[in-house]
Design a protein around this motif. Sequence first.
Motif, short mmCIF file in Angstrom:
data_model
loop_
_atom_site.label_atom_id
_atom_site.label_comp_id
_atom_site.label_asym_id
_atom_site.label_seq_id
_atom_site.Cartn_x
_atom_site.Cartn_y
_atom_site.Cartn_z
N UNK A 149 16.15 -9.67 10.13
CA UNK A 149 15.96 -8.19 9.71
C UNK A 149 14.98 -7.91 8.55
N UNK A 150 15.15 -8.61 7.69
CA UNK A 150 14.10 -8.42 6.59
C UNK A 150 12.74 -8.78 6.86
N UNK A 151 12.46 -9.90 7.86
CA UNK A 151 11.10 -10.03 8.49
C UNK A 151 10.63 -8.89 9.16
N UNK A 152 11.44 -8.13 9.89
CA UNK A 152 11.00 -7.19 10.88
C UNK A 152 10.53 -5.99 9.86
N UNK A 153 11.26 -5.91 8.68
CA UNK A 153 10.72 -4.90 7.62
C UNK A 153 9.34 -5.26 7.00
N UNK A 154 9.28 -6.60 6.83
CA UNK A 154 8.10 -7.19 6.42
C UNK A 154 6.81 -6.95 7.33
N UNK A 155 7.05 -7.14 8.39
CA UNK A 155 6.10 -7.06 9.31
C UNK A 155 5.73 -5.48 9.53
N UNK A 156 6.58 -4.60 9.36
CA UNK A 156 6.16 -2.98 9.59
C UNK A 156 5.46 -2.71 8.42
N UNK A 157 5.52 -3.28 7.08
CA UNK A 157 4.79 -3.12 6.01
C UNK A 157 4.63 -1.69 5.50
N UNK A 158 5.73 -1.11 5.62
CA UNK A 158 6.10 0.28 5.16
C UNK A 158 6.81 0.36 4.05
N UNK A 159 6.49 0.81 2.90
CA UNK A 159 7.43 1.01 1.74
C UNK A 159 7.53 2.45 1.22
N UNK A 160 8.82 2.74 0.73
CA UNK A 160 9.03 3.93 0.21
C UNK A 160 8.43 4.09 -1.29
N UNK A 161 8.19 5.32 -1.54
CA UNK A 161 7.51 5.57 -2.78
C UNK A 161 8.07 4.66 -4.02
N UNK A 162 9.16 4.49 -4.22
CA UNK A 162 9.81 3.90 -5.37
C UNK A 162 9.63 2.48 -5.29
N UNK A 163 9.15 2.02 -4.18
CA UNK A 163 8.74 0.64 -4.23
C UNK A 163 7.63 0.02 -4.42
N UNK A 186 13.74 19.68 4.57
CA UNK A 186 12.12 20.03 4.53
C UNK A 186 11.37 19.77 3.41
N UNK A 187 11.80 18.67 2.78
CA UNK A 187 11.18 18.11 1.29
C UNK A 187 10.23 17.31 1.86
N UNK A 188 8.90 17.03 1.07
CA UNK A 188 8.06 15.95 1.75
C UNK A 188 8.44 14.62 1.06
N UNK A 189 8.39 13.55 2.08
CA UNK A 189 8.83 12.26 1.78
C UNK A 189 7.66 11.28 1.84
N UNK A 190 7.42 10.49 0.91
CA UNK A 190 6.22 9.87 0.76
C UNK A 190 6.58 8.34 0.96
N UNK A 191 5.70 7.55 1.90
CA UNK A 191 5.94 6.22 2.07
C UNK A 191 4.31 5.48 2.18
N UNK A 192 4.52 4.33 1.95
CA UNK A 192 2.92 3.86 1.90
C UNK A 192 2.92 2.57 2.80
N UNK A 193 1.99 2.36 3.47
CA UNK A 193 1.95 1.13 4.63
C UNK A 193 0.59 0.46 4.06
N UNK A 194 0.91 -0.82 4.18
CA UNK A 194 -0.20 -1.68 3.73
C UNK A 194 -1.25 -1.53 5.09
N UNK A 195 -2.51 -1.74 4.39
CA UNK A 195 -3.60 -1.39 5.41
C UNK A 195 -4.10 -2.83 6.17
N UNK A 196 -4.53 -2.34 7.64
CA UNK A 196 -4.56 -3.84 8.51
C UNK A 196 -5.27 -5.01 7.96
N UNK A 197 -6.23 -4.79 6.85
CA UNK A 197 -7.02 -5.83 6.42
C UNK A 197 -6.21 -6.88 5.73
#
Length: 279
Positions: A149-163, A186-197
């Motif tokens: 399960x944790x490896x699936x999250x790692x491959x997605x490479x998407x992290x919540x703002x606080x992380x 209807x509040x904005x939620x920000x996440x950050x995804x690692x770039x492909x490179x």
Amino acid sequence: MEYISAKLSDVEFDSISGLIYSLCGISLGAGKKELVTARLAKRLNELRLPNFNSYMKHVQNDANGYELLQLIDVITTNVTSFFREMNHFDYIKDHVLPDYKGRADRIKIWSAGCSSGEEPYSIAVLLFEELGNLMLRDVRILATDISTQILSRAREAVYDKQLVEGVPKVLLTKYFDCITSRNDFNEPVYQYKIKNEVRNLVRFARLNLMEEWPMKGPFKMIFCRNVMIYFDKQTQEKLVGKYYNLLETGGLLFIGHSENLASVSHSFKYIQPGVYLKC
């Protein structure tokens, strides 16, 4: 509605901890009883099982082994962060990477116990920052963990703002894409995804450190930080010896700041807290 009994008996705890030790080498002392209770309670409720004894029977009778993997996922700890224990990254920046500037030598790195990916991605970002265009180099980062399960999250490479709050803003802008969505209010939620490179430098794979290791060295660096604290002395010594054999001469083993190799027999040279050299 609660479906489990509130108490995990000593016999049930011994059964669970014995199974985890035999499978993963993780030593769950008596002090971990409440942690095991809390982590398994949700799983018991999902399965609508009345108690922990019923759950262990379910694990043992699961012919395809799926529930065994679920048990391992639930029990294994997945605490990590970007650039955790920054002194290690500073050491690599100051004492390792300068030797690679202007050269095209292969760099192989292994993150053992990579959790949700923050460690290997931090390593990749550091390499990009210090060595420039890594597409022209033979750089490989292997990242392994026992939890599917944790490896699936790692491959997605998407992290919540606080992380990503600990990531310097300049690096966040350079190596992450901001993803904006809206929650139920209807509040904005920000996440950050690692770039492909950066993602392309890292290869994730499931690995139980107690089983045979299919990878081949030599590695320049091996990270096994805040992992060996969960193993007994005998298992730690075995792992450290295997890490030594997989490192190239001059390679480095990084362990957590709360860990040390003083109690185990090994051939490494101590450099600084958490950093050991293969001479």
